[in-house]
Design a protein around this motif. Sequence first.
Motif, short mmCIF file in Angstrom:
data_model
loop_
_atom_site.label_atom_id
_atom_site.label_comp_id
_atom_site.label_asym_id
_atom_site.label_seq_id
_atom_site.Cartn_x
_atom_site.Cartn_y
_atom_site.Cartn_z
N ALA A 10 40.02 38.12 26.58
CA ALA A 10 39.04 37.39 25.76
C ALA A 10 38.26 38.33 24.86
CB ALA A 10 38.07 36.63 26.67
N LEU A 11 37.79 37.76 23.74
CA LEU A 11 36.83 38.42 22.86
C LEU A 11 35.45 37.92 23.25
CD1 LEU A 11 36.13 40.13 20.32
CD2 LEU A 11 36.36 38.00 19.02
N VAL A 12 34.58 38.83 23.67
CA VAL A 12 33.24 38.46 24.12
C VAL A 12 32.23 38.79 23.03
CG1 VAL A 12 31.50 38.74 25.92
CG2 VAL A 12 33.92 38.90 26.51
N LEU A 13 31.45 37.79 22.61
CA LEU A 13 30.36 37.97 21.65
C LEU A 13 29.05 37.81 22.41
CD1 LEU A 13 31.69 35.82 18.67
CD2 LEU A 13 32.04 38.26 19.10
N HIS A 14 28.20 38.84 22.34
CA HIS A 14 26.95 38.79 23.12
C HIS A 14 25.83 39.43 22.30
CE1 HIS A 14 27.43 43.12 24.36
NE2 HIS A 14 28.69 42.81 24.10
N PRO A 15 24.64 38.83 22.34
CA PRO A 15 23.52 39.34 21.55
C PRO A 15 22.70 40.40 22.25
CG PRO A 15 22.93 37.25 22.52
CD PRO A 15 24.33 37.53 22.95
N ARG A 16 23.05 40.73 23.47
CA ARG A 16 22.27 41.71 24.22
C ARG A 16 23.04 43.01 24.37
NH1 ARG A 16 20.43 39.25 29.67
NH2 ARG A 16 22.65 38.86 29.87
N GLU A 17 22.41 43.98 25.01
CA GLU A 17 23.05 45.28 25.15
C GLU A 17 24.25 45.21 26.10
OE1 GLU A 17 20.17 48.09 26.39
OE2 GLU A 17 19.03 48.04 24.52
N ARG A 18 24.15 44.37 27.11
CA ARG A 18 25.21 44.32 28.11
C ARG A 18 25.76 42.91 28.24
NH1 ARG A 18 22.91 47.94 33.21
NH2 ARG A 18 22.67 49.90 32.05
N ILE A 19 27.04 42.84 28.62
CA ILE A 19 27.65 41.54 28.91
C ILE A 19 27.16 41.07 30.28
CG2 ILE A 19 29.85 40.35 29.22
CD1 ILE A 19 31.14 42.48 27.49
N SER A 20 26.84 39.79 30.38
CA SER A 20 26.36 39.25 31.65
C SER A 20 27.48 39.25 32.68
CB SER A 20 25.84 37.83 31.46
OG SER A 20 26.92 36.95 31.19
N PRO A 21 27.15 39.30 33.98
CA PRO A 21 28.19 39.24 35.02
C PRO A 21 29.05 37.99 34.93
CG PRO A 21 26.10 39.97 35.96
CD PRO A 21 25.81 39.53 34.55
N GLU A 22 28.43 36.86 34.58
CA GLU A 22 29.20 35.61 34.47
C GLU A 22 30.28 35.72 33.40
OE1 GLU A 22 28.55 30.88 33.28
OE2 GLU A 22 26.91 32.33 33.09
N ALA A 23 29.89 36.20 32.21
CA ALA A 23 30.85 36.32 31.12
C ALA A 23 31.93 37.35 31.43
CB ALA A 23 30.13 36.69 29.83
N ARG A 24 31.56 38.44 32.05
CA ARG A 24 32.54 39.47 32.39
C ARG A 24 33.55 38.94 33.41
NH1 ARG A 24 32.75 44.83 31.71
NH2 ARG A 24 30.66 44.81 30.84
N THR A 25 33.07 38.19 34.40
CA THR A 25 33.98 37.64 35.40
C THR A 25 34.98 36.69 34.77
OG1 THR A 25 32.30 37.85 37.13
CG2 THR A 25 34.09 36.30 37.54
N VAL A 26 34.49 35.80 33.90
CA VAL A 26 35.39 34.86 33.24
C VAL A 26 36.40 35.61 32.37
CG1 VAL A 26 35.53 32.98 31.56
CG2 VAL A 26 33.72 32.97 33.28
N LEU A 43 25.61 33.55 25.91
CA LEU A 43 24.27 33.15 25.47
C LEU A 43 23.40 32.95 26.69
CD1 LEU A 43 25.39 30.52 22.80
CD2 LEU A 43 25.07 32.98 22.51
N GLN A 44 22.71 33.99 27.09
CA GLN A 44 21.94 33.93 28.34
C GLN A 44 20.48 33.55 28.13
OE1 GLN A 44 23.34 34.20 31.36
NE2 GLN A 44 25.30 34.35 30.29
N HIS A 45 20.02 33.47 26.90
CA HIS A 45 18.63 33.12 26.64
C HIS A 45 18.55 32.24 25.40
CE1 HIS A 45 17.24 36.05 29.60
NE2 HIS A 45 18.07 36.93 29.05
N GLU A 46 17.39 31.65 25.17
CA GLU A 46 17.19 30.90 23.93
C GLU A 46 17.31 31.87 22.75
OE1 GLU A 46 16.91 27.77 23.52
OE2 GLU A 46 16.94 27.25 25.64
N LEU A 47 18.08 31.48 21.76
CA LEU A 47 18.39 32.37 20.66
C LEU A 47 17.83 31.81 19.35
CD1 LEU A 47 22.07 33.12 21.61
CD2 LEU A 47 20.10 34.58 22.00
N PRO A 48 17.64 32.61 18.32
CA PRO A 48 17.16 32.11 17.03
C PRO A 48 18.15 31.14 16.42
CG PRO A 48 17.85 34.41 16.89
CD PRO A 48 17.81 34.08 18.33
N PHE A 49 17.65 30.29 15.53
CA PHE A 49 18.47 29.20 14.99
C PHE A 49 19.65 29.70 14.19
CE2 PHE A 49 17.48 29.30 10.47
CZ PHE A 49 16.34 30.10 10.43
N ASP A 50 19.56 30.91 13.64
CA ASP A 50 20.64 31.40 12.79
C ASP A 50 21.73 32.13 13.57
OD1 ASP A 50 19.12 33.52 13.53
OD2 ASP A 50 19.06 34.45 11.53
N VAL A 51 21.71 32.05 14.91
CA VAL A 51 22.70 32.77 15.70
C VAL A 51 24.11 32.27 15.40
CG1 VAL A 51 22.58 31.23 17.70
CG2 VAL A 51 23.29 33.61 18.00
#
Length: 774
Positions: A10-26, A43-51
């Motif tokens: 998979a190609l993982v797109l994440h807005p934080r420094e690290r990939i979450s455990p859930e996304a990495r497992t999948v 997407l682990q948190h509320e993000l800005p509207f332009d994400v």
Amino acid sequence: MITRHTVGNALVLHPRERISPEARTVALSVDPDPDNDIVILDLQHELPFDVWDTVATELRRQRLRRGIRLVVCGARPETGALAGQWLSDRLGRPVIAPFGRMIPGAAGLLFVHGTDLGGWVCYRRGRAPAWQSKRYPAPAWDGAATDHLTISSTCAVEPLPGGVWLRDSRDEATIATHGGRLTSAMACLPDAMPVLVGCPGTAPLRLDDVARFWRGLAPQGREHARFIHYGPVALPDGEQFGQALAEVLGCAVRVFTGVPTGRPDDPAMFTVTADGGPGWQVFARELAYGPRTALGAAATPRILSHRAPAELGEPVGPGVYQYAHDAVVEVIPSGLWLRAPLPSRDADRIRAVPLDPAQARLVVDDPAPAVADRHRELAADLAARLDPATRGRTAVRPSSSVAPAREPAPPHGARRHAAVQALVPPVPAPPPVDLTVAGPVAAPVAPEVAVSAVTDAHAARPAVSRGDAPRPAVAGAAAAFSALAGAEAAFLGVAGAGGGGVTWASAPTMALPVHRPTVAPARFQRTPVDEARGVRPGPDLDEERAWFRRAFRRQIAALAADVARVLAAHPALPDGADALEYATAVRLYLTAAGDGVDQALRSAEPGGHVPFARCVAAGTRPLPVHSGVTYAAADLTRADLRRIAQRRVLTDWGFTNALAEPPADLPGDVEVLIWSATGRRTGALETGDGVPSRVLFLPGTAFAVLQVREPAAGAPGRLLLRELSAGDAAADGRARYDAMALAALDRHVAGGAGPGTPVPPAAARRFVGVPGLR
């Protein structure tokens, strides 16, 4: 700011420094999609509207040409549907996104469930969304198991990642517990739809509810359905689950004998115990049942698929394997059947014995005493070689008890005596003596016996010369079965002169096993079940200590004062009543009385030597640790050394005795050097004629094979080992420690060992041998 990484398929797109455990497992577990690129939005948190603009821009940069299978982690369930349609419109590409809550299943399966159908939906620009499947990857039966249905006032049908579940609809807490287990563990088979019936801990399910489900099932679902008896079901008296289903549905049905788990392409299948947990790994995996004939007779269930581990031998027929030159093993619904190459007249009745979820049966033909003894030995050898989950729940049963001989038809004139005979109370027949291969959760069906009988069992075994083929390690099994013929039982079951059996927990006295010389070729030890291990899996030794106090009361009385003085002279050693008793067990083991204990432990058979060894182990742990080189010797052939060289690890299930100083006169043509990390120095508890330099390793200690050198030109052979610890699990750490230990041992060998220290002749045999060999 969006960061992209390719993880797994998979190609993982994440807005934080690290990939979450859930996304990495999948990402690491999901299977590749042959038609679409898998994109995971983390997407682990509320993000800005332009994400979403940023996501679309990032996907354009990838210049992906195919469709997109979109997985959204850490967001509300409706996010996937909204993102799927938006991205499809913006990118002009089909996007398959989850409509509902995405639930990861076993082996990377992605299951989507929602109140309104739910599933994977394909979004295209300018077109209406199109539902595709409930599961990814989608099995052939996916469309037959999509909806949550109400069957009756007490029964519901619930789709699961790996199948469909007919269960009680009232006990929500119990259902949630088992549902979570099934969701995470049950495999999704591509061509078979498991239909689980019932739920452990709830009211029995009615067959009428199963019939309603079946009538509403599409032809596609009926073709792939495989019923599983998962929980309580109201069955007619004496009726098997599969046969009852065939009768009520009026057609042939297929039944899985357990729940498939693991990878869909090679699943393991375990029976279901009363609490819903895994039982033993089945051999007959899929059975076919049909309705009764016009005469009312039910046909023997037909085995459609089965598991055949390599231990069964080479196949010689459907479900039949050549175990020895004069015996075969046949897979039957209830387990295995060890018999002569030609089946007996009772074959149909043996094959019709129903499966017991709690215990696998290893049925043994016993037509005549000579043949029966041979079959019993082979059966015990086979049982000991099975995988732990199966071995721990296997009971060896003679065919005469599984399929009793039919009563002969009475003569015509004898019928008038039937009424008179009916008034005479029958004399109950003695129950058959069965051998249970004990395990962590096995329910024993035969009493255990004090180890004093072990000496008889070993003495009765004929010696095997080095030129002969080794006999199966079945002394305990043959002895237990001899009770069927009225002979004296040994090791696992014993009947005294007055009848009745004893166990080590109730035996009033105890005689330690005697060491018996072995002349057979060296053999590797087999892994014992928990009941046969010299170190108990848990810290609680109350039962073993109480037994030791009772069984060895005379020895304790004779040794206690001396042992108490030793403990008082060594402040680092623990004190108290329990410490005194454990230390006394060590002192007793170190004398000639303990010579046969390790041999008995290495046989992997349960018995009174086991609780004794556990007390010895408890008394050994507080002793000082020896870190460094230790010495032993061995008498091995070149073939033995080559077999050892092929093994990376040797595990000794007895106590490994070594010396902290080089020995002067140990017999054998191979020097054994072991790098010790946790071996204990026993000098404080040795007797006057003992071995002060002894180092003792606890039962179950593993040793890495570092180097093997065969004898040459008058020089002895050499075997270099390293004690493994819990920190050796990682491959890189293991390699590093192996190299360090080998370098240290090489330096020691190069430096010379000096004249050596004499070992008392009576104790020398404790230091001759290789850990892990019998």
